[in-house]
Design a protein around this motif. Structure first.
Motif, PDB file in Angstrom:
ATOM      1  N   TRP A  21      11.043  72.550  19.527  1.00  0.00           N
ATOM      2  CA  TRP A  21      11.939  72.650  18.357  1.00  0.00           C
ATOM      3  C   TRP A  21      13.154  71.756  18.532  1.00  0.00           C
ATOM      4  N   ASP A  22      13.496  71.429  19.781  1.00  0.00           N
ATOM      5  CA  ASP A  22      14.554  70.431  20.018  1.00  0.00           C
ATOM      6  C   ASP A  22      14.028  69.028  19.745  1.00  0.00           C
ATOM      7  N   ALA A  23      12.751  68.821  20.068  1.00  0.00           N
ATOM      8  CA  ALA A  23      12.222  67.447  20.053  1.00  0.00           C
ATOM      9  C   ALA A  23      11.748  66.981  18.670  1.00  0.00           C
ATOM     10  N   TRP A  24      11.094  67.863  17.890  1.00  0.00           N
ATOM     11  CA  TRP A  24      10.533  67.418  16.601  1.00  0.00           C
ATOM     12  C   TRP A  24      11.554  66.738  15.694  1.00  0.00           C
ATOM     13  N   PRO A  25      12.802  67.254  15.592  1.00  0.00           N
ATOM     14  CA  PRO A  25      13.736  66.576  14.680  1.00  0.00           C
ATOM     15  C   PRO A  25      14.031  65.130  15.083  1.00  0.00           C
ATOM     16  N   ARG A  26      13.645  64.751  16.328  1.00  0.00           N
ATOM     17  CA  ARG A  26      13.942  63.388  16.780  1.00  0.00           C
ATOM     18  C   ARG A  26      12.714  62.488  16.727  1.00  0.00           C
ATOM     19  N   LEU A  27      11.703  62.931  15.969  1.00  0.00           N
ATOM     20  CA  LEU A  27      10.483  62.128  15.863  1.00  0.00           C
ATOM     21  C   LEU A  27      10.769  60.754  15.257  1.00  0.00           C
ATOM     22  N   ASP A  28      11.717  60.704  14.317  1.00  0.00           N
ATOM     23  CA  ASP A  28      12.030  59.388  13.711  1.00  0.00           C
ATOM     24  C   ASP A  28      12.514  58.419  14.785  1.00  0.00           C
ATOM     25  N   GLU A  29      13.334  58.936  15.702  1.00  0.00           N
ATOM     26  CA  GLU A  29      13.853  58.102  16.797  1.00  0.00           C
ATOM     27  C   GLU A  29      12.696  57.612  17.681  1.00  0.00           C
ATOM     28  N   ALA A  30      11.761  58.548  18.005  1.00  0.00           N
ATOM     29  CA  ALA A  30      10.618  58.183  18.865  1.00  0.00           C
ATOM     30  C   ALA A  30       9.722  57.165  18.161  1.00  0.00           C
ATOM     31  N   VAL A  31       9.565  57.319  16.854  1.00  0.00           N
ATOM     32  CA  VAL A  31       8.726  56.368  16.110  1.00  0.00           C
ATOM     33  C   VAL A  31       9.412  55.002  16.073  1.00  0.00           C
ATOM     34  N   ARG A  32      10.735  55.021  15.940  1.00  0.00           N
ATOM     35  CA  ARG A  32      11.465  53.740  15.930  1.00  0.00           C
ATOM     36  C   ARG A  32      11.365  53.027  17.269  1.00  0.00           C
ATOM     37  N   THR A  33      11.515  53.800  18.377  1.00  0.00           N
ATOM     38  CA  THR A  33      11.635  53.146  19.688  1.00  0.00           C
ATOM     39  C   THR A  33      10.325  53.136  20.470  1.00  0.00           C
ATOM     40  N   GLY A  34       9.408  54.051  20.128  1.00  0.00           N
ATOM     41  CA  GLY A  34       8.168  54.174  20.912  1.00  0.00           C
ATOM     42  C   GLY A  34       8.397  54.888  22.238  1.00  0.00           C
TER      43      GLY A  34
END
Ligand code: SAM
Length: 342
Positions: free
Chosen positions: A111-124
């Motif tokens: 639940w901490d990590a899912w909101p940062r999926l956009d960041e992970a998609v941007r940076t890989g």
């Protein structure tokens, strides 16, 4: 059954999809409260259920009503609730229990990590190191003992369920030793040692994981005399000599960790060694929804991925292995049978 005629219109379907977190949270709550364990073979009233799981009846009814929409529990005409095939899988004692998988997929860190999926998609890149200041498995074992326990139980459930399939599938006649790298608590090793009474086995995994190895492998266990349990980090070293190495559901992390692990296995085994890599593939799976969700979770926690057949072969080849054969172990797992070239 949903058909083109009965499927909800797109606007309703999308509204339902964006509330996926509510569904996940409801499943997690039912698993944590032990609701499925408290429902027996016949329907039970919400009041009795609330007493059994120590909740207020009204919110429990709302939870069950929400889950029933997905086919998890079924509301009866008199308002009581009964099991469905899916709700039974939340029971801890079900032979195919998914209780710990349910908890694992919805642990607090997710639940901490899912909101940062956009960041992970941007940076890989994974987001866990930024969130918690350390690598995922280090965070899990050092800072989140409850999650580590849930992870180990979830892995135990799924490896216990797949270990027999792997043992049935693998022909190790002619080999005298096998090593399972990142083998968790050792179910695959144990099943193979049971199948081949002269085989010697090694289980290598992180120290806190092998501490809880399968009782059959621990001192005094039925297979203890034929197994070495080695605590270690396979990216740093694989201090194990064996005829056959198994690497199952490990090479889903970042490419550097995969490359280091394969190099260490190659160096430990030497030319001619057999290396069997076993993975769920994203391009040949009975459930694309589950596999693609897991793929995104792997991006978030370890910067990893579920592989396609091609991307797995590319990594194995880049890791210096020759892929001899690719075959399904069961509907979910594929084995890449490789050798270390001369
Ligand atoms: C997805 S589980 C798979 C476990 C087991 N092979 C199976 O298929 O059931 C990943 C395993 O890798 C282990 N692991 C993670 N990092 C590791 C490392 N650096 N060295 C050795 N094992 C590691 C974890 O502790 C965990 O048991």
């Amino acid at each position: 059954m949903t058909t083109a005629e009965t499927a909800p219109p797109p606007s309703m379907r999308l509204r339902e999809l964006v509330f996926g977190a509510a569904c996940a949270a409801a499943l997690r709550t039912a698993a944590r409260l032990g609701v499925a364990d408290a429902v027996g073979d016949s329907p039970v009233s919400v009041e009795d259920l609330a007493t059994a799981v120590k909740t207020e009846p009204q919110p429990l009814r709302r939870l069950l009503r929400a889950l029933s929409c997905y086919g998890v529990f079924a509301e009866q005409p008199d308002g009581a609730f009964a099991h469905t095939d899916m709700s039974r899988l939340l029971r801890e004692d079900d032979p195919h229990s998914l209780r710990y998988i349910t908890l694992w997929c919805t642990e607090p860190w997710t639940w901490d990590a899912w909101p940062r999926l956009d960041e992970a998609v941007r940076t890989g890149r994974n987001v866990v190191e930024d969130l918690y200041g350390k690598e995922f498995f280090q965070y899990l074992n050092e800072d989140a003992p409850e999650s580590a326990l849930v992870f180990n139980r979830a892995m135990t459930t799924s490896s216990a369920q797949s270990a027999q399939d792997v043992a049935d599938f693998l022909d190790l006649s002619g080999s005298s030793s096998v090593a399972d790298i990142g083998g968790g608590q050792g179910h695959v090793v144990a099943s193979l040692l049971e199948k081949y009474p002269a085989l010697h086995g090694t289980l290598l995994d992180l120290p806190r994981v092998v501490e809880n190895a399968d009782p059959r492998l621990r001192p005094g266990g039925a297979l203890a005399e034929r197994v070495n349990v080695v605590p270690g980090d396979c990216r740093v070293a694989v201090p194990v000599r064996a005829d056959v190495y198994i690497i199952k559901n490990i090479l889903e992390w970042d490419d550097d960790s995969t490359a280091r692990t394969l190099r260490n296995v190659r160096e430990a085994g030497g030319p001619g060694t057999r290396v069997v890599v076993i993975e769920n593939l994203v391009d040949d799976t009975p459930s694309m929804r589950f596999s693609t969700a897991m793929d995104l979770l792997l991006l978030l926690n370890v910067g990893g991925a579920k592989h396609t057949t091609d991307s797995m072969v590319r990594r194995l080849t880049a890791g210096g292995l020759v892929v001899e054969d690719i075959r399904p172990v069961n509907p979910y797992l594929h084995a890449f049978d490789c050798t270390v070239p001369a």
